[in-house]
Structures are given as C-alpha cells and as structure tokens.
Design an enzyme around this catalytic site. Sequence first.
Site, mmCIF file in Angstrom:
data_model
loop_
_atom_site.group_PDB
_atom_site.id
_atom_site.type_symbol
_atom_site.label_atom_id
_atom_site.label_comp_id
_atom_site.label_asym_id
_atom_site.label_seq_id
_atom_site.Cartn_x
_atom_site.Cartn_y
_atom_site.Cartn_z
ATOM 1 C CE LYS A 109 -4.221 -1.999 1.792
ATOM 2 N NZ LYS A 109 -5.661 -1.601 1.391
ATOM 3 C CE LYS A 134 -6.406 -7.960 -0.075
ATOM 4 N NZ LYS A 134 -7.772 -7.829 0.473
ATOM 5 C CE LYS A 193 -13.642 -3.464 2.852
ATOM 6 N NZ LYS A 193 -12.410 -3.207 3.202
HETATM 7 N N1 AQP Z 1 -9.899 -10.803 -1.901
HETATM 8 C C1 AQP Z 1 -10.252 -11.517 -0.729
HETATM 9 N N2 AQP Z 1 -10.559 -12.651 -0.411
HETATM 10 C C2 AQP Z 1 -10.907 -13.294 0.546
HETATM 11 N N3 AQP Z 1 -10.961 -12.535 1.644
HETATM 12 C C3 AQP Z 1 -10.757 -11.194 1.694
HETATM 13 N N4 AQP Z 1 -10.676 -10.280 2.534
HETATM 14 C C4 AQP Z 1 -10.452 -9.014 2.063
HETATM 15 N N5 AQP Z 1 -10.129 -9.340 0.596
HETATM 16 C C5 AQP Z 1 -10.186 -10.664 0.622
HETATM 17 C C6 AQP Z 1 -11.117 -10.500 3.954
HETATM 18 O O1 AQP Z 1 -12.138 -9.583 4.498
HETATM 19 C C7 AQP Z 1 -11.882 -9.201 5.715
HETATM 20 C C8 AQP Z 1 -11.890 -7.536 5.873
HETATM 21 O O2 AQP Z 1 -10.901 -7.035 5.222
HETATM 22 P P1 AQP Z 1 -10.529 -5.546 5.569
HETATM 23 O O3 AQP Z 1 -11.515 -4.751 4.881
HETATM 24 O O4 AQP Z 1 -10.594 -5.034 6.775
HETATM 25 O O5 AQP Z 1 -9.025 -5.325 4.990
HETATM 26 P P2 AQP Z 1 -8.465 -5.911 3.652
HETATM 27 O O6 AQP Z 1 -7.919 -7.061 3.652
HETATM 28 O O7 AQP Z 1 -7.465 -4.846 3.198
HETATM 29 O O8 AQP Z 1 -9.791 -5.764 2.604
HETATM 30 P P3 AQP Z 1 -9.827 -5.084 0.950
HETATM 31 O O9 AQP Z 1 -11.177 -5.286 0.623
HETATM 32 O O10 AQP Z 1 -8.816 -5.279 0.173
HETATM 33 O O11 AQP Z 1 -9.912 -3.397 1.542
HETATM 34 P P4 AQP Z 1 -8.857 -2.359 1.015
HETATM 35 O O12 AQP Z 1 -8.846 -2.358 -0.450
HETATM 36 O O13 AQP Z 1 -9.443 -1.035 1.617
HETATM 37 O O14 AQP Z 1 -7.486 -2.542 1.849
HETATM 38 C C9 AQP Z 1 -10.636 -9.836 6.157
HETATM 39 O O15 AQP Z 1 -10.929 -10.974 7.100
HETATM 40 C C10 AQP Z 1 -9.702 -9.942 4.897
HETATM 41 O O16 AQP Z 1 -8.786 -11.098 4.936
#
Ligand code: AQP
Length: 327
Positions: free
Chosen positions: A112, A194, A197
């Site tokens: 990031k 992956k 969001k």
């Molecule tokens: N692609 C994914 N596949 C499976 N699990 C996922 N998680 C996130 N992306 C995937 C799981 O969702 C939970 C919440 O995650 P988070 O929002 O706290 O953080 P993150 O992992 O950084 O999620 P994002 O969607 O990728 O958000 P951004 O883009 O804002 O960083 C966790 O249990 C995560 O493992």
Amino acid sequence: MKKRVFSGIKPSGSLHLGNYLGAIRNWVADQDKCENIFCVVDQHAITVDYEPAALRQNVRELVGLYLACGLDPAPCALFVQSHVPEHTELAWLFNCVTPMGWLQRMTQFKEKSDDLREQVSAGLFTYPTLMAADILLYQTEEVPVGDDQKQHVELARDIAQRFNHLFGETFVLPEPVIRKVAARVMGLDDPSKKMSKSTTSDSHGIGLLDPPALIRKKLSRATTDSQREIVFDRERPGVFNLLTIFQALSGQSQEEIEAHFAGKGYAQLKGDLADLVVATLEPIQARYREITSAPEQIDQILAQGVTRLRPLVEATMTRVRCAMGLR
Ligand code: AQP
C-alpha cells in the site's frame, strides 16, 4: 466452553465477494458455536486519504451488511471500533513495545505504501499495532480472516507474547482461522491481484450490493485465457478464480464442478457463475433494504454491543495499565 472469536472489516469502500467469502460468511456459519465479537474497524479506514461523509456512510452500510448477511446480535456483540476508545489507548501502548523491524516486514504496508512513499501516513505504518489492540483487548482465541490478514494476526500473537514476557502473563495468544476454499478471491480484471475495496476499476470486483445486471456484465468480462478445458489449475489464475468462487458458493467438490463443465465453454462458466452469485446476493440485498429502513434499530444494536463488551474491556485495560506501571 465456547471459543472467543473476534474479527472486523474496515469501511474503506463497498464490500465485495472476497470480504463475504473470506470473512463474513464464515463468521455467520460458526456464530452459534462461538462467543462472537465483530467490529467495524473505522479507525483503520482513515490511514489513507478518505472523505469523512463517505466514511460515515460506509460504516452504516457495513453494519447493515453484517446483519443482512446473517450475523445475529443475540450471539454476537456488534460494534464500531471508535466507540470503544481503549482500542487506540492499547494501540499506543503496543507501539511502545513493538520493534520497528516487525512493522517494516508487513507485506500489506509495503504494497500500500509503494506509490505513496514519503507521503504515507504514520498511521498506515502502525496499522498492525492497532489491529493487535483490536484483537488482544478482548482476550481473543480465534480470528477468522481471509488469507491476506494472516500475517497481521501472527504479528498480534507476537506482540502478545512479547508483552507477556516483558510485563507478565496478560494476554491470550490468538490464532488465525483461515478456510481452505476462497481464502483469497482474486480480481476479475486481474487475477494476479486480490479483490479489494479500494481498487477503482469497474470490472475488478463484485459488490455485495451490485444489481444482477451489473454482476452478469462484470463476470462476462472476467479475464480467462486462450485454453478450452475448464479445470482447477493454479497455473491458469483467471479460470481458477472463477471456479473457486463457483466452488465456494455451490458447495460442490472440484470433481463435480469439472464434470459439470466438461465440454462446455467459458460463456457457460461465466453464465452459470453469474446465476449462482445473483441467487446468493439477492436475498442478502433484500434483507439489507429492510434492515437499513430502520436506522435507529441499527444504532441500538451497536450501543448494546459496546455495553456488553465494557466489563471485558475494563478488565483487560486495568491489568495492562497496572502491569506497565501506569497505575
Ligand atoms: N479478496 C479477498 N478474498 C478473501 N478474503 C478477503 N478479505 C479481504 N479481501 C479478500 C477479508 O475480508 C476481511 C476484511 O478485510 P478489511 O477490509 O479489513 O481489509 P483488507 O483485507 O485490506 O480488505 P480490502 O477489501 O482489500 O480493502 P482495502 O482495499 O481497503 O484494503 C478480512 O478478513 C480479509 O482477510
């Protein structure tokens, strides 16, 4: 004795199928077997540029989706991180016992911060100590997460161990719990990344609130390859990702799925997968509309969550403050 489980999601945008399959769906499946604490980790969403009004809206949407996906406020304490100020107090204390080198090794920080370089906030760097505080404040035993968060949960365990060594037995050591299927759902447009969001491309992820026509359009554009056979092969990441989502949603075995698609083409795979995704999300979307039409009930559920957790929070913080010589 039921295991105490904690997990959370940051309201940094609209939830996608990866968040559902990697996290929420598994929390719902086990909620009657565990002592559950689920959080909206809003203070993690402010570590990168954000709009305050959008954050407020994302928090409401996320709580609505927790409930619509099936989390039940009877067996689960549901709350918003910033409503319990001890999360940030404990995070500061952990900042003072966590070596910089541990944080420098975190792969999510490296990914990031790559583009931001000097502009990156100190908060993004210390994000894992806040996450450790989220988990350890509740003396959590298990943390159900997607594969990408494994390293952060392991760091929380290391911090707990170091704290216990320096100041005496204080924290339970948590374990990450990661399901075998769909622990890392990949982007539809780029299956080497992956699903996230914060990725803005139109065809990257399937939002839990996406209308059926949009879901079909995104899946019809999903990256595949120039081969024909529809089989689970990790060397073909686009098709592997679509099949993995199919497996997670249908509950069928890999053999059954390969037999179903034998002799068929990618259009059929994408069409059948779209039917399955729409059939999964439509009832969630209907419940979401119903739940969010009564916002005062959501506020009440969140306030009850905080009240229920107060004794646990105070017990941990009293021990921590005394152990560190702050009382
Ligand atoms: N692609 C994914 N596949 C499976 N699990 C996922 N998680 C996130 N992306 C995937 C799981 O969702 C939970 C919440 O995650 P988070 O929002 O706290 O953080 P993150 O992992 O950084 O999620 P994002 O969607 O990728 O958000 P951004 O883009 O804002 O960083 C966790 O249990 C995560 O493992």
